[in-house]
Scaffold this active site. Sequence first.
Site, PDB file in Angstrom:
ATOM      1  N   SER A  33      37.667  42.656  46.228  1.00  9.40           N
ATOM      2  CA  SER A  33      38.345  41.972  47.326  1.00  9.40           C
ATOM      3  C   SER A  33      39.761  42.514  47.427  1.00  9.40           C
ATOM      4  CB  SER A  33      38.374  40.466  47.079  1.00  9.40           C
ATOM      5  OG  SER A  33      39.267  39.822  47.984  1.00  9.40           O
TER       6      SER A  33
ATOM      7  N   TYR B  56      40.817  33.977  41.644  1.00 10.09           N
ATOM      8  CA  TYR B  56      39.835  34.943  42.161  1.00 10.09           C
ATOM      9  C   TYR B  56      40.430  36.349  42.183  1.00 10.09           C
ATOM     10  CZ  TYR B  56      36.356  37.009  45.314  1.00 10.09           C
ATOM     11  OH  TYR B  56      35.381  37.799  45.883  1.00 10.09           O
TER      12      TYR B  56
END
Length: 236
Positions: A145, A158
Amino acid sequence: MSDRFLDGRLALVTGASRGVGAATAEALGAAGAHVVLTARTAEGLEQVEERIHALGGSATIAPLDLIESDSIARLATAIAGRWQALDLLVLNAATLGSLTPVAQIDGAEFNRVLTLNVLANQALIAGFDPLLRKSAAGRLLAVTSSVGRSPRAYWGAYGASKAALETLVQSYGEEVRNVAPVKVAIIDPGATATTMRARAFPGEDPATLKGPAAVAAAMVGLLASDFETGHRLEVR
């Protein structure tokens, strides 16, 4: 190059029951690979398997929870007992966790995020390294990501897990660069209409985003090229 340029190749895709994982598995099957599908939900895997078969491909489902103590070792043993080599490992399974200030991250939840997003992927690399090395052209693709490289408020847990994943995978690539025909690449799907994206951005209209199939097509296109290990593919 033939549309079925992966004929005779074996691929393993984690998180393959939906989203980018499912779309990638279907695209790999359409390109000729036999795809081993793994995720926690057997029903979702069966649906993906059916779609692969409908397109003339072949697949095997392996429902399991990657964070169970010996699940990855059992999977590696089972695959090694049936096939001589693994040509492609796609590390896609991940969990988002809660979007919260770093000072308020729940330790137990952070541990779950790191366990699936980092530790399970290290175990997958360890478990399948011998089979990847036996392939004439082993490939490892890890889905990341943008927050792994560009920190964003409330995405600390995350983002940290994805930064760790990238470092882990790139380190592995350097370790095998001169000793095995294995190459690694990092895939950043960008904004894509997935369940995880909907959790992170609940007010967003998914119709304004690209679908998982676009990411899968980009990944298959990368596999069709002779990319250098450490390549980063950003799908926009």
